[in-house]
Scaffold this motif. Structure first.
Motif, PDB file in Angstrom:
ATOM      1  N   PHE A   1     -63.234 -24.689  35.015  1.00  0.00           N
ATOM      2  CA  PHE A   1     -63.312 -26.089  35.423  1.00  0.00           C
ATOM      3  C   PHE A   1     -62.854 -27.015  34.302  1.00  0.00           C
ATOM      4  O   PHE A   1     -62.126 -27.984  34.526  1.00  0.00           O
ATOM      5  CB  PHE A   1     -64.745 -26.447  35.829  1.00  0.00           C
ATOM      6  N   SER A   2     -63.284 -26.711  33.083  1.00  0.00           N
ATOM      7  CA  SER A   2     -62.907 -27.549  31.948  1.00  0.00           C
ATOM      8  C   SER A   2     -61.401 -27.526  31.719  1.00  0.00           C
ATOM      9  O   SER A   2     -60.778 -28.570  31.496  1.00  0.00           O
ATOM     10  CB  SER A   2     -63.645 -27.075  30.689  1.00  0.00           C
ATOM     11  N   ARG A   3     -60.803 -26.344  31.776  1.00  0.00           N
ATOM     12  CA  ARG A   3     -59.361 -26.247  31.559  1.00  0.00           C
ATOM     13  C   ARG A   3     -58.574 -26.945  32.668  1.00  0.00           C
ATOM     14  O   ARG A   3     -57.450 -27.410  32.440  1.00  0.00           O
ATOM     15  CB  ARG A   3     -58.942 -24.777  31.462  1.00  0.00           C
ATOM     16  N   LEU A   4     -59.182 -27.017  33.842  1.00  0.00           N
ATOM     17  CA  LEU A   4     -58.514 -27.682  34.968  1.00  0.00           C
ATOM     18  C   LEU A   4     -58.791 -29.182  34.993  1.00  0.00           C
ATOM     19  O   LEU A   4     -58.540 -29.845  35.993  1.00  0.00           O
ATOM     20  CB  LEU A   4     -58.934 -27.021  36.280  1.00  0.00           C
ATOM     21  N   GLY A   5     -59.312 -29.689  33.893  1.00  0.00           N
ATOM     22  CA  GLY A   5     -59.420 -31.134  33.732  1.00  0.00           C
ATOM     23  C   GLY A   5     -60.708 -31.772  34.196  1.00  0.00           C
ATOM     24  O   GLY A   5     -60.777 -33.000  34.314  1.00  0.00           O
TER      25      GLY A   5
ATOM     26  N   LEU B   1     -62.381 -30.749  44.282  1.00  0.00           N
ATOM     27  CA  LEU B   1     -63.020 -31.846  43.563  1.00  0.00           C
ATOM     28  C   LEU B   1     -62.004 -32.877  43.091  1.00  0.00           C
ATOM     29  O   LEU B   1     -62.334 -34.048  42.905  1.00  0.00           O
ATOM     30  CB  LEU B   1     -63.812 -31.307  42.364  1.00  0.00           C
ATOM     31  N   ARG B   2     -60.758 -32.423  42.904  1.00  0.00           N
ATOM     32  CA  ARG B   2     -59.704 -33.346  42.505  1.00  0.00           C
ATOM     33  C   ARG B   2     -58.930 -33.864  43.721  1.00  0.00           C
ATOM     34  O   ARG B   2     -57.821 -34.378  43.600  1.00  0.00           O
ATOM     35  CB  ARG B   2     -58.764 -32.671  41.505  1.00  0.00           C
ATOM     36  N   ASN B   3     -59.541 -33.690  44.913  1.00  0.00           N
ATOM     37  CA  ASN B   3     -59.010 -34.255  46.162  1.00  0.00           C
ATOM     38  C   ASN B   3     -57.585 -33.795  46.472  1.00  0.00           C
ATOM     39  O   ASN B   3     -56.751 -34.565  46.955  1.00  0.00           O
ATOM     40  CB  ASN B   3     -59.057 -35.793  46.116  1.00  0.00           C
TER      41      ASN B   3
ATOM     42  N   LEU C   1     -55.933 -21.026  33.688  1.00  0.00           N
ATOM     43  CA  LEU C   1     -54.875 -22.034  33.609  1.00  0.00           C
ATOM     44  C   LEU C   1     -55.406 -23.447  33.424  1.00  0.00           C
ATOM     45  O   LEU C   1     -56.510 -23.776  33.858  1.00  0.00           O
ATOM     46  CB  LEU C   1     -54.033 -21.987  34.888  1.00  0.00           C
ATOM     47  N   SER C   2     -54.579 -24.278  32.807  1.00  0.00           N
ATOM     48  CA  SER C   2     -54.823 -25.716  32.805  1.00  0.00           C
ATOM     49  C   SER C   2     -54.237 -26.268  34.106  1.00  0.00           C
ATOM     50  O   SER C   2     -53.479 -25.578  34.812  1.00  0.00           O
ATOM     51  CB  SER C   2     -54.142 -26.381  31.609  1.00  0.00           C
ATOM     52  N   TRP C   3     -54.579 -27.520  34.424  1.00  0.00           N
ATOM     53  CA  TRP C   3     -54.046 -28.120  35.646  1.00  0.00           C
ATOM     54  C   TRP C   3     -52.526 -28.204  35.603  1.00  0.00           C
ATOM     55  O   TRP C   3     -51.834 -27.902  36.576  1.00  0.00           O
ATOM     56  CB  TRP C   3     -54.645 -29.511  35.839  1.00  0.00           C
TER      57      TRP C   3
END
Length: 333
Positions: free
Chosen positions: A66-70, A279-281, A309-311
């Motif tokens: 979750f953190s890496r995905l922003g 969560l990021r719609n 992965l990152s976003w």
């Protein structure tokens, strides 16, 4: 305010690869299923060709993802005041994850993953500090998060997690649940409380069979949705995944030619990828694509979160190598 709090186990993992000449795969016939066993000779000293250490566990894996995905992420778990516990806390700090839990007098949970080859793995796991989350309802009630993600737990930690999920749902948070086979085998009667307050349910096909008592994916999705979750996803390894969301069925296919080096953490990567997208719609279809790419990245290397992965990385992969999402359910590979 946190975007998401991951609730579950924090584990220190040891990946062991032994001398191939010392091990053997034995196939055993069973009345209901054929099983394979890794066999080691008794009384022997077996050489380890390679050993790798890493932080794992559903709560730490998904919080890191979750953190890496922003997203602003927290981890509700329990670790010991030992070397393993310090390694886990240092890892979470590096990943910008807020640790919300306790330091226990018991040893930190750890696992030994034996001779993991692609999808074949045997895991020896010890539960110490993780048998209880050690955080009160009052403390949890003070957490201000948009989503609570509950992963596999054991002992009193499960009843604590289920209670937290119910309280979070009542306070307007989204609840996501990703059980293990251990919990799924206990069936619907054991899980009905947490399922009733779950918005997003993600589980693999074997787990879905245990909870729903259905043999076809469409039946699993419909039955599981009837238990409460508005969105249900059933993963099926190399075949991809199937979803029922907003009354519509979806199938998603993985990229061809992705080599599975080690599958530990793949389920956590998929589930957290999907929830992060929602969560990021980003919608169901994009979230499924994100989930697939995140899981494929993890299985291409050892460790449950080394290649999460990152976003930006995920979006780039999706743009360059589109992931196929179909309407309806197709179980063909």
């Amino acid at each position: 305010m946190l975007d998401v709090v991951s609730v579950g186990r924090a584990v220190y993992d040891l990946f062991v690869y032994t001398d191939k000449a010392s091990t053997e795969i034995i196939r055993v016939k069973h009345p209901r299923e054929n099983t394979e066993h890794i066999a080691y000779p008794t009384g022997a000293k077996i050489l380890i060709e390679r050993a790798c250490f890493d932080v794992g566990g559903g709560a730490t894996n998904t919080a890191t993802s979750f953190s890496r995905l922003g997203l602003r992420a927290g981890c509700v778990s329990s670790v010991g005041k030992d070397f393993y516990g310090r390694q886990i806390l240092e890892c979470l700090k590096r990943e910008r994850v807020r640790f919300i839990g306790r330091l226990s007098s018991e040893h930190t949970d750890f696992s030994i993953i034996l001779d993991s080859k692609g999808h074949d793995r045997t895991i020896l796991t010890y539960t110490g500090a993780g048998s209880s989350l050690g955080i009160s309802k009052k403390e949890f009630g003070r957490l201000n998060a948009r989503c609570v993600f509950v992963s596999s737990t054991t002992g009193s930690a499960f009843s604590e997690a289920a209670s937290f999920a119910a309280a979070a749902r009542k306070n307007g948070a989204v609840v996501a649940f990703n059980p293990s086979t251990y919990l799924a085998k206990k069936g619907y009667s054991f899980l009905k409380g947490i399922l009733g307050c779950t918005d997003i349910l993600v589980l693999n096909k074997e787990e879905a069979m245990h909870v729903s008592n259905e043999s076809e994916v469409s039946g699993m999705l419909s039955r599981l949705s009837g238990y409460g979750p508005a969105t249900v996803i059933v993963t099926d390894g190399a075949k991809g995944a199937y979803a029922l969301a907003g009354g519509s069925f979806f199938s998603v296919r993985p990229h061809k030619g992705v080599k599975a080096f080690e599958t530990t953490g793949a389920g956590d990567a998929f589930a957290s990828g999907f929830v992060a997208g929602m969560l990021r719609n980003s919608g169901v279809e994009f979230s499924l694509k994100l989930a697939v790419c995140n899981a494929e990245s993890v299985i291409s290397h050892f460790g449950a979160h080394n290649l999460l992965l990152s976003w930006r990385e995920a979006a780039s992969i999706i743009k360059k190598r589109p992931v196929k999402v179909l309407s309806g359910i197709s179980e063909k590979g």
